[in-house]
Enzyme design. Structure first.
Site, PDB file in Angstrom:
ATOM      1  CE  LYS A 107       8.046 -31.123 146.510  1.00 55.75           C
ATOM      2  NZ  LYS A 107       7.367 -31.535 145.243  1.00 55.75           N
TER       3      LYS A 107
HETATM    4  C1  LIG Z   1       7.539 -30.805 144.206  1.00 58.51           C
HETATM    5  C2  LIG Z   1       7.110 -31.496 142.994  1.00 58.51           C
HETATM    6  C3  LIG Z   1       7.694 -31.206 141.760  1.00 58.51           C
HETATM    7  C4  LIG Z   1       8.701 -30.103 141.594  1.00 58.51           C
HETATM    8  O1  LIG Z   1       9.936 -30.419 142.193  1.00 58.51           O
HETATM    9  P1  LIG Z   1      11.034 -29.275 142.446  1.00 58.51           P
HETATM   10  O2  LIG Z   1      12.168 -29.971 143.110  1.00 58.51           O
HETATM   11  O3  LIG Z   1      10.401 -28.223 143.289  1.00 58.51           O
HETATM   12  O4  LIG Z   1      11.402 -28.746 141.107  1.00 58.51           O
HETATM   13  C5  LIG Z   1       7.303 -31.959 140.670  1.00 58.51           C
HETATM   14  N1  LIG Z   1       6.361 -32.915 140.772  1.00 58.51           N
HETATM   15  C6  LIG Z   1       5.757 -33.210 141.938  1.00 58.51           C
HETATM   16  C7  LIG Z   1       4.706 -34.252 141.986  1.00 58.51           C
HETATM   17  C8  LIG Z   1       6.122 -32.515 143.086  1.00 58.51           C
HETATM   18  O5  LIG Z   1       5.526 -32.807 144.222  1.00 58.51           O
END
Ligand SMILES: *Cc1c(COP(=O)(O)O)cnc(C)c1O
Length: 432
Positions: A107
């Site tokens: 993210k």
């Molecule tokens: C947010 C997150 C996900 C999921 O990602 P999306 O784009 O919401 O499907 C998977 N793994 C981790 C570690 C995350 O922080």
């Protein structure tokens, strides 16, 4: 660059409005009106391009002159400033490590790009921007780091009490400055509902210039497409039938992959891997989209019962599940299987995967077993130390915490406790 609402293609906005408003006025999600296809030549030469060059070219094509090239270059260089390596476990299974940024999760890409874009768009505006963000853990950390110290922007993070790891919580609650945290006595879905309601509230919109940092914001999604191209470049040495396995919750990552594919990236399959919150795998089986309350698991960043980006995925396929199934296959993985897979990965390859990555590896392995010519990468979406309790307990070791996270452990938590009712949250915000 024009975008439309997934609820009504006639309802349009330019990029600035879409980024600052996040959600369309009819509650739809913004989608680019025109998705350009990159030239064949570009793909033929992709090995010669750096990650930043790839990001720049992809973004330039998509933005179509909306931001002057020099400014765009600055934005890319400040946001996409850490690598996305594919670490091959063997010659068919790779781990696309997306945790080399400041908060140790994928993210960071979206959060940093969004912060750069928002501060670019908010330049010269004397009204502060207030970012509201619901997090099941990693979003908040990435957003907190991404926006920390950015002038003219305040960030308010909502997270479910007791449902994020200790170090995740530290990232949300200890940075200070323009970052504040709300600890909600409920689930991630409750947090998300509070944020969604706030955006529709008249009084709050009069007092604040509200914006979102969740995966619903198009500026989160766009940079997540960059590393599909980057990973493709690295996988070309291992085969030409390339698949990506994406451990998914709100499906922002996977939707970004679909965007990349629509821009011409020759992906032969997307594997949508979830934990027991298997709304999308069920949809791919039955053609029926059935949101449910989320269930807590050890891969808790994927504990989502109503994935927000489903609207975008559905839009890209015009609601045709059969068309979606040509590009995508779903798997779900239980906690027991996830733990077992973490052990297998560690024993077989000496690699430590976090629970989300292990969900991805499990699904990738299943898929590749049935498709002997395919090679692929699963997304290692967070550094294992972000889920150290589960990792240490499952593998019987002590995973090393990178310095940039370890320093937060001794800092004092500062958070405002709230309930799940909107009135209480609103009152809290209005009292500021
Ligand atoms: C947010 C997150 C996900 C999921 O990602 P999306 O784009 O919401 O499907 C998977 N793994 C981790 C570690 C995350 O922080």
């Amino acid at each position: 660059m024009q975008l439309y609402s997934t609820n009504n293609k006639q309802l349009k906005a330019d990029l600035k409005e879409a980024v600052l408003k996040s959600l369309a006025p009819d509650k739809g999600l913004y989608m680019p009106e025109y998705i350009p296809v990159l030239p064949a030549d570009w793909f033929n030469n992709i090995r010669d391009y750096s990650f930043q060059e790839i990001a720049f070219d992809v973004c330039k094509a998509l933005f179509d002159g909306y931001i002057p090239e020099n400014d765009l270059k600055t934005i890319i260089e400040s946001a996409i400033n850490f690598p996305a390596p594919v670490v091959m476990l063997d010659d068919r299974h790779g781990a696309l490590e997306l945790w080399h940024g400041p908060s140790l999760a994928f993210k960071d890409f979206g959060a940093r790009f969004m912060a750069a874009l928002m501060s670019y768009f908010n330049k010269g505006n004397d009204k502060k921007l207030t970012i509201l963000v619901a997090t099941s853990g990693d979003t908040g950390g990435a957003v907190a780091f991404g926006f920390l110290g950015v002038p003219g922007i305040e960030v308010k993070i909502l997270y479910p009490e007791g449902k994020v790891s200790l170090l995740q919580e530290k990232q949300l609650t200890t940075l200070g400055e323009n970052i504040s945290a709300y600890e909600v006595a409920g689930t991630f879905d409750d947090c998300q509902a509070l944020v969604k309601e706030a955006f529709l509230d008249k009084e709050l919109n009069e007092k604040f210039q509200l914006s979102s940092a969740n995966s619903i914001n198009i500026s989160r999604l766009i940079p997540q497409s960059f590393y599909y191209f980057e990973a493709y470049k690295q996988l070309l040495d291992y085969g030409s039938e390339i698949v990506f396995c994406v451990p998914s919750g709100n499906f922002g990552n996977l939707t970004a992959g679909l965007l990349a594919k629509n821009m011409g990236l020759p992906v032969s399959k997307f594997i949508a891997a979830t934990n027991i919150n298997k709304i999308v795998p069920d949809y791919l089986m039955s053609g029926i989209y059935q949101p449910r309350p989320s269930i807590a698991t050890i891969s808790n960043a994927m504990d989502v019962g109503n994935p927000s980006n489903f609207a975008r995925m559905n839009d890209l396929y015009n609601g045709d599940v059969e068309a979606m199934k040509k590009d995508m296959v779903g798997y779900y993985v239980t906690d027991e299987e996830t733990r077992h897979q973490m052990q297998v990965i560690h024993q077989q390859y000496g690699y430590i995967a976090d629970p989300h990555g292990a969900v991805g590896h499990f699904a990738l392995q299943k898929y590749l077993a049935d498709h002997p010519n395919a090679v692929g990468a699963f997304f290692e979406t967070a550094h294992p130390s972000k889920f150290e309790d589960v990792v240490n307990e499952t593998l019987g070791l002590e995973v090393e915490i990178p310095q940039r996270l370890a320093v937060l452990a001794d800092r004092e938590k500062v958070a405002t406790k709230i309930g799940t009712d909107f009135a209480g949250f609103k009152k809290e915000l209005l009292s500021l």
